[in-house]
Design an enzyme around this catalytic site. Structure first.
Site, PDB file in Angstrom:
ATOM      1  CG  ASN A 157      -0.438  -0.041   2.504  1.00 48.77           C
ATOM      2  OD1 ASN A 157       0.768  -0.277   2.661  1.00 48.77           O
ATOM      3  ND2 ASN A 157      -1.243   0.182   3.523  1.00 48.77           N
ATOM      4  CD  GLU A 168       2.334  -0.132  10.229  1.00 49.16           C
ATOM      5  OE1 GLU A 168       1.114  -0.333  10.059  1.00 49.16           O
ATOM      6  OE2 GLU A 168       3.055   0.499   9.441  1.00 49.16           O
ATOM      7  CB  CYS A 174      -1.910  -0.537   8.741  1.00 48.93           C
ATOM      8  SG  CYS A 174      -0.776   0.830   8.758  1.00 48.93           S
TER       9      CYS A 174
HETATM   10  O1  G3H Z   1      -0.690   1.155   6.033  1.00 51.01           O
HETATM   11  C1  G3H Z   1       0.019   1.538   6.949  1.00 51.01           C
HETATM   12  C2  G3H Z   1       0.632   2.850   6.944  1.00 51.01           C
HETATM   13  O2  G3H Z   1       1.693   2.893   7.855  1.00 51.01           O
HETATM   14  C3  G3H Z   1      -0.376   3.935   7.219  1.00 51.01           C
HETATM   15  O3  G3H Z   1       0.169   5.160   6.931  1.00 51.01           O
HETATM   16  O4  G3H Z   1      -1.461   6.602   8.133  1.00 51.01           O
HETATM   17  O5  G3H Z   1       0.111   7.567   6.467  1.00 51.01           O
HETATM   18  O6  G3H Z   1      -1.778   6.127   5.723  1.00 51.01           O
HETATM   19  P1  G3H Z   1      -0.794   6.433   6.810  1.00 51.01           P
END
Ligand code: G3H
Length: 478
Positions: free
Chosen positions: A158, A253, A287
């Site tokens: 992603n 993570e 996430c």
């Molecule tokens: O998908 C996991 C990422 O660490 C979320 O990052 O809050 O900038 O979308 P974000």
């Protein structure tokens, strides 16, 4: 057959001896968009060997020089934002504007990391012995931070670029070498990003990028004796990695089921706007997406109406057109989401919109009156489907949040700051946002999950520290 993108080893672009390739399917067209090399275990061994030797001289390279190269890479990355963003659009169906934002954010992250690195690695501690009982002032202790060695970085689909550089930059500034294993969807974006580091002129072998099938090189990489640290972002695979990895620092993570608790005094327009942004940006494939709304019954009707009105305004279509909702990453992901939707339907959830799917494209869907016996109350769809659970008390909301096996972020909406703090304290998550949707950034903020959401803490400063070890030198006076 089309070209197969080469992998990066010893400062060069190479073909794998396997002569096999891995296809990257465009989520929108569902046709093969690119192909990358399927590297072999022997090639991984070679990369590890080179990474180990390159690290030795890199560790002796002055900190300011390391920082200078990172600044250069950051600038080149930003210059290449258009072609990299184009890859993100084709490989992971990220909306065009968000794809550009990801690359720019990555450049900023690399620069910030260079700055932060020279500050925090540029100083150590000095301790004297006579503060501990029984000691005279006969020992002086000097501390510094030394690199770990070879860092293995595994980013998710992603944010293939941003979550790669969030591992690469701290590793490099701290004097480590780096082996990158990109996700299949996002591999070409990663290779292009690595090319920017190549152009910046980092020493040969310091950065490598191996592509291939997880079944062939996944475990081989994560269990490789040459790896001194793993930084992984992704799903359940992370739990398996943490069980198999050696005695090395891990930064993980993983998933999340971020709850949004809404109290009766909340500004419901603000909540609705944040639910849309938090729940539906990049079609919910974050996430940190809002993955369950827990709203006090007395304001639930009004909130659901407000969210419904905003869902109706979301554009649905291809990423090239910068649609809000774009196809999810793969057919299996779309099928999984559909499974959750069907389960909710059978168990009596209220559908605020009609469920609609074409290929990997799923229309945004708000599910009201979700109950704890439905899978979607607990599982993360990683798609544009958001459950609303009506609660009769704040305690019920906190209980639902804490009963999850995830604990990444959560958010609470209320005008009463005292209540917000108390609820935030009670939520068992790595971060609580007051009056805003969960988010990782700004990228220097600490970012961490508890329970199945992860190990360790990220954010630029924490990542630099995590990728170093303390070394002490004790001067013994006569
Ligand atoms: O998908 C996991 C990422 O660490 C979320 O990052 O809050 O900038 O979308 P974000």
């Amino acid at each position: 057959e089309g070209d197969v993108y080469k992998y990066y080893c010893d400062g060069e672009w190479k073909k794998s001896s396997s002569t096999k390739s891995v296809a990257i399917i465009n989520p929108t067209t569902r046709k093969t968009q690119y192909k990358v090399q399927a590297c072999t275990q022997e090639e991984v061994n070679k990369v590890m060997e080179i990474a180990k030797s390159a690290q030795k001289s890199w560790a002796k390279t002055p900190l300011w020089k390391r920082a200078e190269l990172l600044h250069k890479a950051a600038a080149i990355l930003k210059e290449h934002k258009a072609p990299i963003a184009e890859c993100l659009v084709k490989e992971i169906a990220k909306p065009a504007k968000d794809a550009v934002t990801e690359v720019v954010r990555s450049g900023d992250l690399v620069s910030y990391c260079a700055e932060e690195g020279v500050r925090i690695l540029g100083e150590g501690k000095f301790l004297v012995s006579d503060s501990f009982p029984g000691n005279e002032r006969t020992k002086y202790c000097l501390t510094s931070k030394i690199p770990l060695g070879v860092v293995l970085a595994i980013p998710p689909f992603n944010y293939p670029v941003n979550l790669a550089v969030s591992k690469i930059a701290p590793a490099l500034i701290a004097g480590n070498s780096l082996v990158l294993k990109p996700p299949t969807q996002g591999a070409v974006s990663c290779l292009h990003m690595v090319h920017c580091f190549h152009l910046a002129g980092f020493p040969k072998g310091l950065i490598s990028c191996v592509t291939g099938k997880g079944s062939e090189i996944g475990d081989f990489l994560t269990m490789h004796p040459g790896v001194n640290c793993i930084s992984f972002t992704g799903g359940d695979t992370g739990i398996a990695i943490s069980k198999k990895a050696g005695m090395i620092p891990l930064q993980m993570e993983l998933g999340g089921k971020d709850a949004c608790i809404v109290l009766e005094d909340a500004d419901l327009d603000l909540v609705a706007a944040n639910i849309i942004k938090g729940g539906f940006s990049y079609s919910g494939q974050r996430c940190t997406a809002v993955k369950v709304v827990l709203v006090i019954e007395s304001v639930a009707d009004e909130l659901v109406e407000k969210v419904k009105a905003r869902v109706a305004k979301l554009s649905v279509g291809p990423p090239e057109e910068d649609s809000d909702i774009t196809p999810v990453v793969s057919e299996s992901s779309a099928n999984y989401i559909e499974g959750l939707v069907k389960d909710a339907k059978e168990k009596g959830a209220t559908f605020c919109q009609e469920y609609k799917r074409e290929g990997n494209l799923i229309w945004p869907l708000l599910l009201d009156n979700v109950r704890p016996d439905m899978r979607i109350a607990w599982e993360e769809p990683f798609g544009p489907v958001l459950p609303v659970i009506r609660i009769s008390s704040v305690e019920e909301g906190i209980h639902h949040c804490n009963a999850s096996n995830f604990g990444l972020q959560g958010c609470v909406f209320t005008k009463d700051i005292n209540k917000a703090i108390l609820i935030g304290d009670a939520m068992e998550t790595g971060t609580v946002q007051i009056n805003s949707a969960p988010a990782r950034g700004p990228d220097h903020f600490p970012f961490q999950g508890i329970k199945d959401s992860g190990i360790g803490s990220q954010g630029i400063t924490n990542s630099i520290n995590m990728m170093t070890k303390v070394k002490t030198t004790v001067i013994n006076l006569p």
